[in-house]
Design an enzyme around this catalytic site. Structure first.
Site, short mmCIF file in Angstrom:
data_model
loop_
_atom_site.label_atom_id
_atom_site.label_comp_id
_atom_site.label_asym_id
_atom_site.label_seq_id
_atom_site.Cartn_x
_atom_site.Cartn_y
_atom_site.Cartn_z
N ASP A 261 0.73 -1.15 -0.06
CA ASP A 261 0.06 -0.03 -0.22
C ASP A 261 0.87 1.21 -0.08
O ASP A 261 2.04 1.15 0.44
CB ASP A 261 -1.01 -0.06 1.17
CG ASP A 261 -2.01 0.89 0.90
OD1 ASP A 261 -2.34 1.37 -0.18
OD2 ASP A 261 -2.68 1.36 1.98
N HIS B 240 2.63 3.50 -9.01
CA HIS B 240 2.26 2.07 -9.41
C HIS B 240 3.30 1.45 -10.09
O HIS B 240 4.00 0.41 -9.78
CB HIS B 240 0.87 1.86 -10.03
CG HIS B 240 -0.38 2.11 -9.23
ND1 HIS B 240 -0.55 1.97 -8.13
CD2 HIS B 240 -1.36 3.14 -9.57
CE1 HIS B 240 -1.66 2.57 -7.74
NE2 HIS B 240 -2.43 3.22 -8.38
N LEU C 1 10.13 -20.60 -5.28
CA LEU C 1 9.28 -19.59 -4.56
C LEU C 1 7.68 -19.55 -5.25
O LEU C 1 7.83 -19.66 -6.57
CB LEU C 1 9.66 -18.14 -4.54
CG LEU C 1 8.70 -17.22 -4.03
CD1 LEU C 1 8.52 -17.29 -2.44
CD2 LEU C 1 9.16 -15.91 -4.45
C1 IPE Z 1 -5.47 -2.49 -0.21
O1 IPE Z 1 -5.05 -1.20 -0.33
C2 IPE Z 1 -5.44 -3.39 -1.60
C3 IPE Z 1 -4.09 -3.56 -2.15
C4 IPE Z 1 -2.95 -3.18 -1.75
C5 IPE Z 1 -4.18 -4.16 -3.63
P1 IPE Z 1 -6.14 -0.25 -0.39
O2 IPE Z 1 -5.41 0.97 -0.37
O3 IPE Z 1 -7.12 -0.44 -1.69
O4 IPE Z 1 -6.95 -0.36 0.89
P2 IPE Z 1 -7.74 0.76 1.52
O5 IPE Z 1 -8.70 1.13 0.75
O6 IPE Z 1 -6.85 2.07 1.92
O7 IPE Z 1 -8.37 0.05 2.92
C1 IPE Z 2 -1.47 0.16 -3.52
O1 IPE Z 2 -1.30 1.70 -3.44
C2 IPE Z 2 -1.70 -0.15 -4.72
C3 IPE Z 2 -3.22 -0.69 -5.13
C4 IPE Z 2 -4.10 -0.70 -4.07
C5 IPE Z 2 -3.68 -1.06 -6.33
P1 IPE Z 2 -2.29 2.66 -3.50
O2 IPE Z 2 -2.86 3.05 -4.98
O3 IPE Z 2 -3.66 2.22 -2.61
O4 IPE Z 2 -1.85 3.91 -2.74
P2 IPE Z 2 -2.33 5.18 -1.70
O5 IPE Z 2 -2.81 4.13 -0.47
O6 IPE Z 2 -3.63 5.71 -2.26
O7 IPE Z 2 -1.15 5.89 -1.28
MG MG Z 3 -4.09 2.45 -0.59
#
Ligand code: IPE
Ligand code: IPE
Ligand code: MG
Length: 250
Positions: free
Chosen positions: A25, A42, A136
């Site tokens: 995240d 990303h 893995l």
């Molecule tokens: C969880 O992250 C999903 C992934 C890392 C793929 P999100 O950014 O979507 O989660 P919330 O919405 O903050 O809980």
């Molecule tokens: C995690 O990073 C990747 C996905 C959920 C696809 P985020 O896109 O949720 O990044 P933040 O949490 O908004 O910073």
């Molecule tokens: Mg996120």
């Protein structure tokens, strides 16, 4: 502890978790901090994935499961969703060679039919090409919702009861495990979440019942194998009691 020793060398290989799950995240915030678009985050997150997978193979870790895209993530702006799907297609395509060299087997869990056809095809191709690899097991949770996984397990079990294949009295925890997407995998002993959020976000709810949770404020694109090693070292300092007393487990 010898400070000259690297983090990796400090890890007790006899007490290595078999399965590590990661909630990757913070990509969006990482990009925002740099005044860039979320997709830039990303793209950089892919570099972290590559480095962490390498770290996992160097340790001979057995299972690594990465939360890549949740069912809830479909609700993001269309442009971001499309960009993530395209990134996934190109990344998986490029990584196959690397997976073959490192003996990594790719797998995926989630509602894969929701993926755009091209992404689904590329994914299946990589899963098939790497299916003979014995190192893995790298599992991507894609279009994944743990609650849906549990509901789908309940449905398959109910169908077996209805057809007479299974008696209600015989339903136990193993029956449930065997009907989850993660069938055949050990449960993760360690769950890592980056970006400072302290929540599970619908990830592996059944499987993490007794996992050790590790939270770091690092944003995913800044996470590297050294951070993975640090999390494992932290895990190895903990006492896992499974409901017993400290005296019992020692
Ligand atoms: C969880 O992250 C999903 C992934 C890392 C793929 P999100 O950014 O979507 O989660 P919330 O919405 O903050 O809980
Ligand atoms: C995690 O990073 C990747 C996905 C959920 C696809 P985020 O896109 O949720 O990044 P933040 O949490 O908004 O910073
Ligand atoms: Mg996120």
């Amino acid at each position: 502890m010898n400070v000259i020793m690297g983090l990796k060398e400090q890890i007790d290989l006899l007490k290595l978790p078999e399965h590590i799950a990661i909630i990757m995240d913070g990509n969006g915030r990482w990009a925002k901090e740099k005044g860039k678009l979320r997709i830039f985050g990303h793209h950089n997150g892919v570099l972290s994935v590559r480095d962490v997978v390498e770290g996992a193979t160097l340790l001979n870790l057995k299972y690594l499961t990465l939360y890549t895209f949740s069912s809830e993530n479909w609700n993001r702006p269309k442009l971001e969703v499309m960009a993530i799907m395209e990134l996934m297609v190109s990344t998986i395509h490029k990584e196959i060679k690397n997976f073959m060299e490192k003996n990594v087997r790719l797998m995926a869990i989630g509602d894969l039919n929701m993926l755009p056809e091209k992404a689904h095809r590329e994914l299946n191709n990589a899963i098939e090409k790497t299916s003979g690899n014995t190192g893995l097991v790298l599992t991507l949770a894609l279009s994944y919702s743990s609650r849906r996984e549990i509901v789908s397990a309940a449905k398959s079990i109910a169908a077996k009861v209805q057809s007479g294949e299974l008696a209600i009295e015989d339903i136990d925890e193993d029956t449930f495990e065997n009907n989850l997407y993660t069938k055949g995998m050990p449960n993760p002993e360690l769950l890592i979440r980056t970006s400072g959020e302290h929540r599970i976000s619908n990830y592996l709810l059944w499987q993490i019942a007794y996992a050790e949770l590790y939270f770091t404020s690092k944003l995913w694109p800044d996470f590297r194998k050294e951070d993975l090693y640090e999390a494992i070292l932290d895990y190895q300092k903990r006492e896992r009691r499974f409901g017993m007393t400290s005296e019992q487990v020692n």
